[in-house]
Design a protein around this motif. Structure first.
Motif, PDB file in Angstrom:
ATOM      1  N   LEU A 146      39.990  43.239  38.125  1.00  0.00           N
ATOM      2  CA  LEU A 146      39.094  42.152  37.736  1.00  0.00           C
ATOM      3  C   LEU A 146      39.807  41.136  36.848  1.00  0.00           C
ATOM      4  O   LEU A 146      39.624  39.926  37.005  1.00  0.00           O
ATOM      5  CB  LEU A 146      37.858  42.708  37.013  1.00  0.00           C
ATOM      6  N   ILE A 147      40.634  41.619  35.906  1.00  0.00           N
ATOM      7  CA  ILE A 147      41.351  40.687  35.038  1.00  0.00           C
ATOM      8  C   ILE A 147      42.267  39.806  35.892  1.00  0.00           C
ATOM      9  O   ILE A 147      42.345  38.590  35.728  1.00  0.00           O
ATOM     10  CB  ILE A 147      42.175  41.435  33.976  1.00  0.00           C
TER      11      ILE A 147
ATOM     12  N   LEU B 135      43.715  33.204  29.202  1.00  0.00           N
ATOM     13  CA  LEU B 135      43.539  34.663  29.271  1.00  0.00           C
ATOM     14  C   LEU B 135      42.272  35.154  28.558  1.00  0.00           C
ATOM     15  O   LEU B 135      41.518  35.950  29.125  1.00  0.00           O
ATOM     16  CB  LEU B 135      44.793  35.367  28.719  1.00  0.00           C
ATOM     17  N   PRO B 136      42.011  34.697  27.309  1.00  0.00           N
ATOM     18  CA  PRO B 136      40.823  35.241  26.616  1.00  0.00           C
ATOM     19  C   PRO B 136      39.532  35.027  27.400  1.00  0.00           C
ATOM     20  O   PRO B 136      38.677  35.913  27.429  1.00  0.00           O
ATOM     21  CB  PRO B 136      40.794  34.461  25.297  1.00  0.00           C
TER      22      PRO B 136
ATOM     23  N   ALA C 241      29.369  37.467  34.487  1.00  0.00           N
ATOM     24  CA  ALA C 241      29.681  38.872  34.213  1.00  0.00           C
ATOM     25  C   ALA C 241      28.878  39.787  35.137  1.00  0.00           C
ATOM     26  O   ALA C 241      29.409  40.771  35.669  1.00  0.00           O
ATOM     27  CB  ALA C 241      29.408  39.214  32.752  1.00  0.00           C
ATOM     28  N   ILE C 242      27.613  39.468  35.336  1.00  0.00           N
ATOM     29  CA  ILE C 242      26.795  40.290  36.236  1.00  0.00           C
ATOM     30  C   ILE C 242      27.373  40.243  37.647  1.00  0.00           C
ATOM     31  O   ILE C 242      27.552  41.272  38.309  1.00  0.00           O
ATOM     32  CB  ILE C 242      25.328  39.790  36.250  1.00  0.00           C
TER      33      ILE C 242
ATOM     34  N   VAL D 194      35.548  39.791  31.892  1.00  0.00           N
ATOM     35  CA  VAL D 194      35.777  41.070  32.561  1.00  0.00           C
ATOM     36  C   VAL D 194      35.277  42.224  31.690  1.00  0.00           C
ATOM     37  O   VAL D 194      34.663  43.173  32.198  1.00  0.00           O
ATOM     38  CB  VAL D 194      37.273  41.242  32.883  1.00  0.00           C
ATOM     39  N   LEU D 195      35.523  42.153  30.375  1.00  0.00           N
ATOM     40  CA  LEU D 195      35.078  43.247  29.504  1.00  0.00           C
ATOM     41  C   LEU D 195      33.562  43.370  29.520  1.00  0.00           C
ATOM     42  O   LEU D 195      33.019  44.482  29.579  1.00  0.00           O
ATOM     43  CB  LEU D 195      35.586  43.033  28.077  1.00  0.00           C
ATOM     44  N   VAL D 196      32.881  42.233  29.469  1.00  0.00           N
ATOM     45  CA  VAL D 196      31.413  42.285  29.540  1.00  0.00           C
ATOM     46  C   VAL D 196      30.996  42.898  30.877  1.00  0.00           C
ATOM     47  O   VAL D 196      30.121  43.770  30.941  1.00  0.00           O
ATOM     48  CB  VAL D 196      30.793  40.883  29.362  1.00  0.00           C
ATOM     49  N   ALA D 197      31.657  42.460  31.955  1.00  0.00           N
ATOM     50  CA  ALA D 197      31.311  42.976  33.284  1.00  0.00           C
ATOM     51  C   ALA D 197      31.548  44.485  33.364  1.00  0.00           C
ATOM     52  O   ALA D 197      30.701  45.236  33.852  1.00  0.00           O
ATOM     53  CB  ALA D 197      32.136  42.260  34.352  1.00  0.00           C
TER      54      ALA D 197
END
Lengths: 321, 331
Positions: free
Chosen positions: A257-258, A94-95, A192-193, A101-104
Motif C-alpha cells: 500500500l505504501i 512520503l508522509p 483510507a477506507i 496507509v497507516l489509517v487504512a
C-alpha cells in the motif's frame, strides 16, 4: 543477535543493489529522457548539449557507475523535470502516503480481526456466512470503483466528506501531518477506507482460516476444560496461535500500500508519492523513478525484518538465526 | 479407601450424547448410567470409538456441534449438569471437575508459559493474590515431581518432554482442588516407562487430595491397577460393570472376557496374542439385538432378537448378556 542484525543488513544492501541495477537497466530501455527536457524546436546541437548536461552521452556502465557512486555519497540525482533533488521530492510526499496507509491498515485490522475470529469460531453461522460473502466483495471490487462510489455517495450526494485533497495539516518534527487536525481526519477518511477494503478482506480471511485450524487443537478444549470463558479462549489462546500468517500478510500489504497507493491517491487527488510516481513515469523522469523504486525496496526489506522480529514475539519456538 | 456413600459424587443416568453427521446419527453414548462415590476411581473401558471420551466431555458440557446431549441426567453433587447453563458449567470446569487429556504434546498452549497456563486456573477459580497463586503453582509443580519449579514456570511447553508435559497437565488439573478428575487416556501417548510413573503420580495425588477420578482407557491392565470399579462400554452402551477385582477375575460378559484375554501375558507363551474376532460394527447402523453378537462366541438365536438389559450377575457384577459367563466357566 548482533550477527543476525549484521547478516540482515548485508542482505538488505544486496537487495537494494540488485534493485538499482534492474531499475537502471529498465529505465535505459524505455525512451530517451532528453526529449522531455529540451524544447520541441531544439536544434541538434542543443539536444547534444542537454544530453551532455544530463550525462546521457556516456555509455551505460559509466552512467551506472556515476549513478551508484553518487548514491553512496548521498546524492540521489536531480529530477529532470523539477530540477530538484529526487530524494527531496519523494520525501516531501512520503508522509502523506504513509499516514493514509497507516489509517487504512489500522482500519483493516480493527475490522478484520474481530470478524475473522468470529467467522472462524462459528464457521456455520449465518452471520459468518454474511461476513465471508462481504469479504469476497472486498477482495473483488476494484479500488478505483469503490473510490468513485464513495465520492459519489459521501461527497457529492450527501456532502459529508470532502472528495479530494489533504485538508489542513499540523507540523511535527518538520513533517506535515493531516492526522493532527480534525480537518485532516475529515479528508483522510474516504481515501483510507477505499484503500483498506482489499487488505481488510484478505486479513479477515487469513484470520478466519487460522482460527478454524486452531479451534480444532486440543489446547483450545483443554482451556475450556479449565473453565476459561469462551471469549478468552478465542482471543487469549486461539488468536495468538492463528496470528503468524496474518502478520506475514499484514507486512506485505503494508509495503504494497505504501508503494502502490497510486490509484487511490489519483482518485482523491491525495498529494502522496504514488501520484509523483505516475507523473514521473509519464515524463520519463528517470532519477525520480529510480529513487522511488529503491525506496520501495528499502521499505519492503525493513518491513520484512520487522515482521520477522514480530514472529519471535508471538512464538517462543521461533528464534532469530 | 473407597466407601460407598449414600449419595454418589457423580451419578450419570441414561446419558445419551448423539452426533448428527451428514452420514447419519452417531449415537456415541446411548443410555449410559454409572455412579462414582467420593474418593473412588472408576475405570471407563472400551475399544476406540466406543464413546468413552464423549462421556468425559459430556460431563463437562464440552460437546461441540454437531454433537448434543439428547437426554439423561448428569448429577454432580445433586446438581444436573446436563441442564446447567454455560456460565454455571464454566465455574465447575477446572474448579470442581477437571480433565487430563490424552496427548500432552497438544493439550498445552504452545505460546503461553507453563506458569501462565497454571496461573489462569487459580485466577479464574480462586481469590488468591498474584504472589499466593505463584506459590501455589510452584508447590503443585513440585508435588507432581518437577524440580526447579520456580524456574520452570517461565518455560514454554516445547521446553518439556512428553512425560513432563503430562505432569504439568496433571498439575493444572489438580490446582484448584477439584473433587472429580476425568483422565482421558492419560498415559496412552507416553513411553511405557513414563506411563507407570504418571499412573503412580495420579494415584498418589488422588488419594492425597481425596478426589474421585474417572479413568478413561482402552487398556484394562492400566485400570485394573488403578480403579475401584470398572465400567465396560461397547457401542455407546454399558455392557458390564462391577468391582475391579470381580470383573477382572471372572467377568460375566464375553466382551470383557475378550478384552482381558487380549492383554499380553508374559507367563503364558501363546504363539499368538488372543484377540476378539471381527471389528466394532458401524455405530450409525447397529444390528438388531445384541451389538456384540457378531463377534461373540456364545451368541445364540435369542441374541439376534432382543437386546439384553443390564442385569445382576455373580458377586458385584452387572452385565448386559443373555448368556453370561459364570465363575469357573472355561471358554
Amino acid at each position: 543477535m548482533l550477527g543476525y542484525l549484521l547478516k540482515r543488513l548485508i542482505q538488505m544492501i544486496l537487495v537494494l543493489w540488485v534493485v538499482s541495477v534492474i531499475v537502471f537497466l529498465m529505465m535505459s530501455f524505455t525512451g530517451d529522457p532528453v526529449f522531455m527536457v529540451v524544447p520541441i524546436d531544439a536544434t541538434d546541437s542543443e539536444i547534444a548539449q542537454a544530453r551532455r548536461l544530463l550525462g546521457l552521452d556516456q555509455s551505460l556502465p559509466v552512467q551506472y557507475w556515476k549513478f551508484l557512486s553518487s548514491i553512496v555519497q548521498g546524492d540521489f540525482g536531480r529530477s529532470y523535470v523539477f530540477r530538484q533533488p529526487a530524494m527531496t521530492l519523494i520525501l516531501e510526499r512520503l508522509p502523506a502516503t504513509v499516514e493514509m496507509v497507516l489509517v487504512a491498515m489500522g482500519l483493516a485490522v480493527l475490522v478484520a480481526i474481530p470478524l475473522g475470529v468470529y467467522a472462524g469460531a462459528n464457521p456455520n453461522g449465518r452471520l459468518s456466512r454474511t461476513i465471508m460473502a462481504g469479504s469476497l466483495l472486498g477482495i473483488s471490487l476494484p479500488g478505483f470503483w469503490v473510490g468513485m462510489v464513495l465520492i459519489y455517495l459521501f461527497a457529492v450526494h450527501w456532502g459529508i466528506f470532502p472528495s479530494s485533497g489533504r485538508g489542513d495539516t499540523g507540523e511535527i518534527f518538520g513533517l506535515r501531518i493531516s492526522l493532527l487536525t480534525l480537518d485532516g481526519w475529515h479528508h483522510i477518511a474516504l481515501p483510507a477506507i477505499t484503500l483498506s477494503l482489499g487488505t481488510m478482506a484478505i486479513l479477515l480471511r487469513m484470520t478466519r482460516a487460522g482460527m478454524m485450524e486452531v479451534s480444532r487443537q486440543d489446547f483450545m478444549k483443554f482451556a475450556r476444560a479449565k473453565g476459561v470463558p469462551r471469549k478468552d479462549v478465542l482471543y487469549g489462546h486461539g488468536l495468538k496461535n492463528a496470528l503468524i500468517p496474518v502478520v506475514t500478510i499484514f507486512g506485505l500489504q503494508l509495503g504494497d500500500l505504501i508503494a502502490f497507493a497510486t490509484i487511490t491517491e489519483t482518485i482523491f487527488s491525495w498529494p502522496g508519492m504514488g501520484k509523483l510516481l505516475i507523473d514521473s513515469i509519464y515524463r520519463a523522469d528517470r532519477p525520480v523513478i529510480v529513487v522511488y523504486l529503491m525506496l520501495v525496496a528499502l521499505i519492503f526489506v525493513v518491513i520484512n525484518f520487522i515482521v520477522d522480529l514480530v514472529y519471535t514475539l508471538i512464538d517462543p519456538r521461533i528464534s532469530l538465526k | 479407601m473407597a466407601q460407598e456413600s449414600e449419595t454418589p459424587l457423580l451419578a450419570v443416568r441414561d446419558l445419551r450424547t448423539w452426533f448428527h453427521t451428514f452420514s447419519g446419527v452417531v449415537k456415541a453414548v446411548n443410555g449410559v448410567s454409572f455412579e462414582i462415590g467420593e474418593g473412588e476411581v472408576m475405570g471407563l473401558v472400551g475399544e476406540s470409538g466406543g464413546g468413552k471420551s464423549v462421556i468425559g466431555f459430556s460431563v463437562l458440557g464440552l460437546i461441540d456441534s454437531p454433537g448434543r446431549i439428547e437426554g439423561g441426567e448428569i448429577l454432580f453433587d445433586g446438581e444436573d449438569l446436563a441442564q446447567a447453563g454455560e456460565e454455571r458449567l464454566r465455574h465447575i470446569r477446572g474448579r470442581h471437575i477437571s480433565m487430563v487429556f490424552q496427548d500432552p504434546m497438544t493439550s498445552l498452549n504452545p505460546l503461553h508459559t507453563v506458569g501462565r497456563q497454571m496461573d489462569e486456573v487459580l485466577r479464574l477459580h480462586t481469590d488468591l493474590g498474584a504472589a499466593e497463586r505463584r506459590k501455589a503453582c510452584i508447590d503443585m509443580l513440585e508435588s507432581v515431581g518437577i524440580s526447579r519449579a520456580a524456574e520452570r514456570l517461565k518455560a514454554y511447553p516445547h521446553q518439556f518432554s512428553g512425560g513432563m508435559r503430562q505432569r504439568v497437565v496433571i498439575a493444572i488439573a489438580l490446582l484448584a482442588g477439584p473433587r472429580l478428575i476425568i483422565a482421558d487416556e492419560p498415559t496412552t501417548a507416553l513411553d511405557v516407562t513414563i506411563q507407570s510413573q504418571i499412573l503412580k503420580l495420579m494415584r498418589r495425588q488422588i488419594a492425597e487430595k481425596g478426589a474421585s477420578m474417572i479413568l478413561i482407557t482402552h487398556d484394562l491392565a492400566v485400570v485394573s491397577e488403578m480403579a475401584d470399579h470398572i465400567t465396560v462400554l461397547y457401542c455407546g452402551k454399558v455392557v458390564e460393570r462391577g468391582r475391579t477385582r470381580d470383573l477382572i477375575e471372572s467377568p460375566a460378559h464375553p466382551y470383557t472376557r475378550g478384552l482381558i484375554d487380549s492383554i499380553p501375558d508374559p507367563a503364558a507363551r501363546h504363539d499368538r496374542l488372543r484377540q476378539i474376532p471381527g471389528s466394532v460394527p458401524d455405530i450409525r447402523a447397529l444390528p438388531k439385538g445384541c451389538n456384540f453378537r457378531e463377534r461373540c462366541p456364545r451368541a445364540q438365536a435369542l441374541c439376534a432378537e432382543t437386546e439384553p438389559d443390564l442385569t445382576k450377575q455373580h458377586r458385584s457384577l452387572w452385565a448386559a448378556c443373555h448368556f453370561p459367563l459364570v465363575p469357573g466357566d472355561v471358554q
